[in-house]
Design an enzyme around this catalytic site. Structure first.
Site, PDB file in Angstrom:
ATOM      1  N   ASN A  97      75.250   9.782 181.805  1.00 38.26           N
ATOM      2  CA  ASN A  97      75.993  10.286 182.955  1.00 38.26           C
ATOM      3  C   ASN A  97      76.303   9.163 183.940  1.00 38.26           C
ATOM      4  OD1 ASN A  97      73.022  11.202 183.398  1.00 38.26           O
ATOM      5  ND2 ASN A  97      73.832  11.618 185.434  1.00 38.26           N
ATOM      6  N   ASP A  98      75.895   9.215 185.177  1.00 33.96           N
ATOM      7  CA  ASP A  98      76.439   8.352 186.227  1.00 33.96           C
ATOM      8  C   ASP A  98      76.398   6.853 185.903  1.00 33.96           C
ATOM      9  OD1 ASP A  98      76.055  10.848 187.309  1.00 33.96           O
ATOM     10  OD2 ASP A  98      74.805  10.188 188.968  1.00 33.96           O
TER      11      ASP A  98
END
Length: 510
Positions: free
Chosen positions: A40-41
């Site tokens: 993710n991020d």
């Protein structure tokens, strides 16, 4: 790699993840993805001694968000990436035993230092780790967490993610948060040594009661706050930008940004803007100023298919292509793919310019699921131009990018129609759209990058990112153009795009 790392030996949970990921026809080939498992991020984005470092939220054990690690990749050209040793692993005890969540990399007098959110139970608190000179091995500070609790007397919705910078003789930090019953916020802190932090106060607080349910709702919590200045070499013409991702009760909504002026302990906003019209498909962005003076930004392309489909595929999550962010003439941000990406261009096809007389024309010479398309259009008032990609021969599956000009000629709209992008009823096919500023005589410079399930659209500096999952992936390679009203095609060039990675599965634990 942290000192408390225990490598999983022959873990049945991770077995075959990278191999399954490689076989998935929806897996991008020139966007960065983790070797397998979950991504993710973007984290710790930096340009250090000529090398770009991209850390990211990573689970090498499953394509699911659980006990997050920090993956790490490096590049000298923003195009080809090398996997590095996993940087952070949740501890067996301590403040990050349930996950090493998002954060940043700073240069502390020559010492690479990570500031990240350590998760334990329902709490996320700021932690620090210091790295080797080559940024490949990391040691967590024994003082973690370096902030032991959120601000006293404030009822918060969440408290995590960091933006850290040096200002004069002190360090300053923003922590994403929200004040219950009020709105999202970024709490400002100050430190002399990155270990002892003094709470200053909220830098800026949104109003969650306004625009709820709309595309610019600021949410009840601000994730992944990112503060930077553009035009900093010209003080009179500079603008400060505060980027955040609107979150509410576990739901990721969309990335937004304020423009205004950061001064003292506050941010005085002048306008709120949408960062990417794809909403959650360009989430939790982070940026850095590289050694060439450019503001480089990455974001996380979430999936639009089910958790079960992700698990079966063995991977989940895509990193966006690197973007160069500059000031637009209207006071907002202008976004464009980093020019280095043209290194991947291969066979080029040119379409002859002219008036678009037909509602739709298939372009048999342009085909593929790894494409970079650039076109320049002129739209008369009331006109609409469309570019179709990932189309099956019978047209049953197709994705449509539309640009239109208002009947009064004053403005335009960028729209992505995904309603027929897939015959799979379980995937997200909601349309995405946003305002499009037009050039002289209705000019639109449109660039569309297709990379299997990843789609990034840039039109006159505005961005729209999304995911598409055609069920007949091997057949969905058609491209076409069409128009309603008076549309002039001034230029159309398309390139096949090479893969940014070598063949074969990549190790989950480099």
């Amino acid at each position: 790699m942290t000192h408390d790392l225990t490598l999983p030996s022959a873990s049945h949970t991770a077995e075959g993840l990278a191999e399954r990921a490689l076989r998935d026809p929806h897996r991008p080939r020139f966007h960065f993805t983790s070797p397998g498992g979950w991504l993710n991020d973007p984290n710790g984005l930096s340009h250090w001694n000529g090398v770009y470092h991209l850390f990211y939220q990573y689970n090498p054990l499953a394509a699911a968000h659980h006990r997050i690690h920090w993956g790490h990749a490096t590049s000298t050209d923003l195009v080809h990436w090398s996997d590095e040793p996993v940087a952070l692993v949740p501890g067996s005890d301590g403040p990050d035993r349930d996950g090493c969540w998002s954060g940043v990399l700073v240069d502390d007098g020559g010492v690479p230092t990570l500031v990240y959110s350590g998760r334990h139970g329902d709490h996320e608190l700021p932690c620090v780790a210091r790295g080797s000179a080559d940024l490949r091995y990391w040691t967590k500070d024994q003082a973690n967490p370096v902030i032991t609790a959120p601000p006293e007397g404030v009822d918060i919705t969440a408290f995590r993610d960091h933006c850290v910078w040096r200002e004069g003789q002190v360090w300053r930090q923003l922590v994403g948060s929200g004040i219950r019953g009020v709105g999202g916020t970024a709490f400002l802190y100050e430190s002399d040594d990155l270990l002892s932090w003094r709470y200053v106060g909220p830098l800026l607080t949104g109003d969650a009661s306004q625009h709820q349910g709309e595309l610019d709702w600021t949410g009840t919590m601000w994730e992944c706050v990112d503060l930077f200045r553009l035009g900093e070499d010209e003080e009179a013409g500079s603008t400060d930008v505060l980027v955040f991702s609107a979150w509410d009760e576990g739901t990721t909504h969309h990335p937004l940004y304020w423009t205004g002026r950061y001064h003292g302990d506050t941010f005085n906003p002048t306008a709120l803007h949408r960062l990417d019209y794809g909403g959650r498909y360009f989430y939790a962005p982070q940026s850095t100023r590289d050694e060439h003076g450019r503001r480089i930004m990455f974001g996380w392309l979430q999936e639009g298919r089910t958790d079960e489909a992700n698990a079966q595929a063995g991977w989940c999550g895509v990193m966006s292509l690197p973007r160069v962010v500059t000031l637009a003439t209207d006071g907002g941000l202008h976004q464009a793919p980093a020019p280095e990406l043209t290194e991947l261009r291969r066979e080029r096809v040119e379409v002859a310019p002219g008036r678009q007389a037909d509602r739709y024309t298939r372009l048999p010479a342009v085909r593929g699921d790894q494409l970079d398309i650039e076109t320049t259009l002129r739209l008369a008032p009331g006109a609409t131009a469309r570019l179709v990609v990932r189309e099956t021969p019978d047209g049953a599956e197709r994705t449509v990018v539309e640009v239109s000009r208002a009947q009064d000629g004053t403005g335009g709209t960028l729209r992505l129609r995904r309603e027929t992008s897939s015959l799979d009823p379980t995937v997200d096919t909601e349309p995405r759209y946003g305002e499009l500023p037009l050039g002289t005589n209705g000019r639109v410079d449109l660039r569309v990058l297709v990379d299997h399930s990843a789609l990034e659209v840039f039109a006159n500096g505005r961005a729209l990112t999304a995911r598409i999952y055609p069920t007949r992936a091997n057949e969905a390679v058609g491209v076409g153009i069409g128009a309603d009203g008076d549309v002039a095609l001034e230029r159309f060039d398309a390139w096949q795009m090479a893969s940014a990675f070598t063949d074969g599965p990549r190790p989950l634990w480099p």
